[in-house]
Design a protein around this motif. Structure first.
Motif, mmCIF file in Angstrom:
data_model
loop_
_atom_site.group_PDB
_atom_site.id
_atom_site.type_symbol
_atom_site.label_atom_id
_atom_site.label_comp_id
_atom_site.label_asym_id
_atom_site.label_seq_id
_atom_site.Cartn_x
_atom_site.Cartn_y
_atom_site.Cartn_z
ATOM 1 N N GLY A 63 5.679 3.771 -3.013
ATOM 2 C CA GLY A 63 4.418 4.465 -3.301
ATOM 3 C C GLY A 63 3.286 4.020 -2.377
ATOM 4 O O GLY A 63 3.466 3.144 -1.531
ATOM 5 N N GLU B 124 0.108 3.164 -3.523
ATOM 6 C CA GLU B 124 -0.944 2.421 -4.227
ATOM 7 C C GLU B 124 -1.323 1.146 -3.463
ATOM 8 O O GLU B 124 -0.460 0.357 -3.077
ATOM 9 C CB GLU B 124 -0.447 2.059 -5.631
ATOM 10 N N HIS B 125 -2.616 0.978 -3.245
ATOM 11 C CA HIS B 125 -3.202 -0.168 -2.530
ATOM 12 C C HIS B 125 -2.773 -0.268 -1.060
ATOM 13 O O HIS B 125 -3.051 -1.266 -0.410
ATOM 14 C CB HIS B 125 -2.881 -1.495 -3.234
ATOM 15 N N SER B 126 -2.085 0.742 -0.565
ATOM 16 C CA SER B 126 -1.715 0.694 0.854
ATOM 17 C C SER B 126 -2.943 1.002 1.702
ATOM 18 O O SER B 126 -3.734 1.881 1.351
ATOM 19 C CB SER B 126 -0.669 1.760 1.188
ATOM 20 N N GLU C 170 -5.985 9.458 -1.207
ATOM 21 C CA GLU C 170 -6.798 8.652 -2.128
ATOM 22 C C GLU C 170 -6.396 8.894 -3.579
ATOM 23 O O GLU C 170 -6.430 7.977 -4.393
ATOM 24 C CB GLU C 170 -8.281 8.942 -1.887
ATOM 25 N N ARG D 191 -3.567 9.209 -4.505
ATOM 26 C CA ARG D 191 -2.382 8.375 -4.717
ATOM 27 C C ARG D 191 -2.723 6.907 -4.538
ATOM 28 O O ARG D 191 -1.861 6.085 -4.248
ATOM 29 C CB ARG D 191 -1.281 8.832 -3.750
ATOM 30 N N LYS D 192 -4.016 6.627 -4.635
ATOM 31 C CA LYS D 192 -4.566 5.260 -4.646
ATOM 32 C C LYS D 192 -4.418 4.508 -3.321
ATOM 33 O O LYS D 192 -4.377 3.272 -3.292
ATOM 34 C CB LYS D 192 -3.907 4.439 -5.773
ATOM 35 N N ALA D 193 -4.317 5.233 -2.231
ATOM 36 C CA ALA D 193 -4.297 4.561 -0.931
ATOM 37 C C ALA D 193 -5.739 4.290 -0.502
ATOM 38 O O ALA D 193 -6.666 4.961 -0.970
ATOM 39 C CB ALA D 193 -3.605 5.439 0.082
#
Ligand code: SAH
Length: 508
Positions: A385, A387-389, A408, A410-412
């Motif tokens: 995933g 996330e936080h990448s 964003e 997808r929490k990137a």
């Protein structure tokens, strides 16, 4: 006081029309010329090879209406050599085959101007070859004669029809269509058998090429029937019989199509090459130029910080090119990038990355932002995933926000790297190119379409627009241009396939 430099003039043969028939030396000179003096029969599209700021002078002569007298052209060349270091005198075919190149060379010599000559592929041999006629053949043409069918008014250089009728082998006539029937009659009166095969090839090697095949007795009427006019090459001799057998050009799917490519000058190559391989006459009309982004400092900073990312997302081949150009001006080793994964918007971008030695981890088949996001989702499990990448998105000044927004979601953490901007092409002869007409004009991006209009250009009559995909099609629609051809996969090969398919459908 500055000392005036004496420039050089290169008499360059442009070949008969097909851009691919220009010599390597000729093209190299055109690319570096400060000034080009060109004729009516020199293909206009070659002017696109000249550097920005090159002075282009049209001394075009059409039969009967001389735009400039030979004397004036001679003087102009001497004058250009006084102002420019490198002047190219671009002439159709070969400069010394009925091109009056000899007179120009003599004038330069007399004025003490250094010159050289770059021979060109003459229409006298290329014209027949493109119509399936070899000018010599062991069995039916062991020599050939080239003559002019034009006699200058008031001059006594009348064609020696007796000797042409008597000579063996193939005879090729240039500048002779206006008086074609008279000349053919004259040759018969001089003893040439009226049954001898003869053909005329008009606009040879271009998309407008037309051939009429007959005999010496019937060619004049046959040419009149289809209103064949100048420029045309006439071939007389038994070799003409081979035409139906050896007409290789007719078998090419895009033969007879004139296709305009509107990409940037640098990018046009791939598309042009594919279209030419299929027999099209390709004209490059760069409506776009790639220029540095407005904020160069931010670009530089983004490149310096690029090693700190988990993902690099490239959304265009230009982005890849500009990014790595900047990257290698800062870092010496590609490994400085670290182990970042790489995403490309589509196969074109991936191909550019491959050239830099990089494989992609995520790439949709269709080069569309939404598809790229879908591909990220499909592969999410493979890389755990987003996330936080930390993602670095490398793109053009004007880009669709979809990518940032969806990543964003997808929490990137998305950083942007604006690597370039696009500006309208700088060509003054775009309208002139389109005046000659075209069958298809290709648009490979929405900005190519937008800038086409911004340059004040219009689609020629009966010309069909071919689009790279829905985004480009929509942009064309907003400009009131209906794209009749659309690539299925948003790639260059797919666009070429769509054009070929359309051609086969419309001509059957
Ligand atoms: N130097 C040129 C010939 C100049 S004289 C050469 O080597 O080809 C101009 C004549 O050339 C025209 O009248 C025509 O007979 C011929 N010609 C030039 N380009 C041609 C073309 N694309 N198709 C047919 N004939 C052509």
């Amino acid at each position: 006081m500055s000392v005036k430099r004496q420039g050089k003039v290169h008499l360059v043969g442009a070949g008969p029309g097909d851009l691919g028939l220009m010599t390597l030396r000729g093209r190299e000179l055109l690319e570096r010329a400060d000034c080009v003096v060109y004729d009516a029969l020199a293909p206009r599209a070659m002017l696109g090879w000249c550097k920005e700021g090159c002075e282009r002078i049209d001394v075009g002569k059409r039969a009967g209406q001389h735009a400039m007298s030979q004397q004036e052209i001679n003087e102009l060349l001497v004058e250009c050599a006084g102002r420019h270091e490198c002047t190219v005198r671009l002439k159709g075919g070969d400069p010394y085959v009925f091109g009056r190149g000899g007179e120009e060379a003599a004038a330069l010599q007399a004025a003490g101007v250094p010159f050289d000559v770059v021979p060109g592929v003459s229409s006298a041999i290329a014209g027949p070859a493109y119509a399936g006629i070899p000018v010599t053949h062991r069995d039916c043409g062991s020599q050939f004669t080239i003559f002019t069918g034009h006699t200058a008014p008031g001059k006594d250089n009348v064609i020696d029809l007796q000797s042409i009728a008597a000579v063996h082998g193939t005879r090729v006539m240039l500048m002779g269509v206006d008086r074609l029937a008279d000349t053919m009659d004259g040759l018969q009166r001089a003893g040439l058998d009226g049954e001898t095969p003869a053909a005329a090839v008009q606009w040879a090697t271009t998309a407008r090429q037309r051939t009429v095949q007959a005999t010496v007795a019937t060619l004049g009427q046959a040419a009149r029937d289809i209103a064949l006019s100048s420029p045309a090459v006439v071939v007389i001799g038994d070799v003409v019989r081979l035409a139906p057998l050896l007409d290789w050009r007719k078998r090419m799917p895009l033969a007879g199509k004139r296709i305009v490519v509107t990409r940037t000058r640098k990018q046009a190559g791939t598309l042009s090459k594919l279209l030419r391989d299929l027999g099209a006459e390709v004209v490059e009309l760069p409506t776009l130029r790639i220029v540095p982004p407005s904020d160069r400092q931010s670009f530089a900073k983004a490149v310096v910080n690029s090693p700190h990312h988990d993902w690099l997302v490239f959304t265009s081949p230009n982005g890849v090119e500009r990014f790595f150009e900047a990257f290698f001006s800062v870092y010496e080793d590609l490994r400085e990038l670290g182990g970042a994964r790489i995403a490309a918007l589509g196969p074109g971008t991936a191909e550019q990355l491959r050239k830099c030695g990089l494989m992609v981890d995520v790439m949709p088949q269709k080069a569309v932002a939404e598809e790229l996001i879908a591909e990220f989702d499909r592969k999410a499990e493979e890389f755990g995933g987003l996330e936080h990448s930390r993602v670095l998105w490398v793109h053009a000044q004007k880009a669709r926000e979809v990518i940032r927004r969806e990543l964003e979601k997808r929490k990137a953490i998305v950083d942007e790297c604006i690597a370039y901007d696009v500006a309208p092409g700088e060509i003054g002869y775009g309208a002139a190119l389109l005046e000659e007409g075209a069958d298809v004009i290709t648009f490979t991006s929405a900005s190519a379409a937008m800038h086409f209009r911004r340059m004040g250009l219009e689609l020629p009559k009966n010309c069909c627009a071919a689009s790279m995909g829905p985004v480009t099609t929509a942009a064309l629609g907003e400009l009131g241009i209906k794209a009749q051809i659309e690539a299925e996969l948003h790639t260059i090969p797919s666009l070429v396939e769509a054009i070929t398919h359309w051609t086969t459908r419309t001509s059957s």
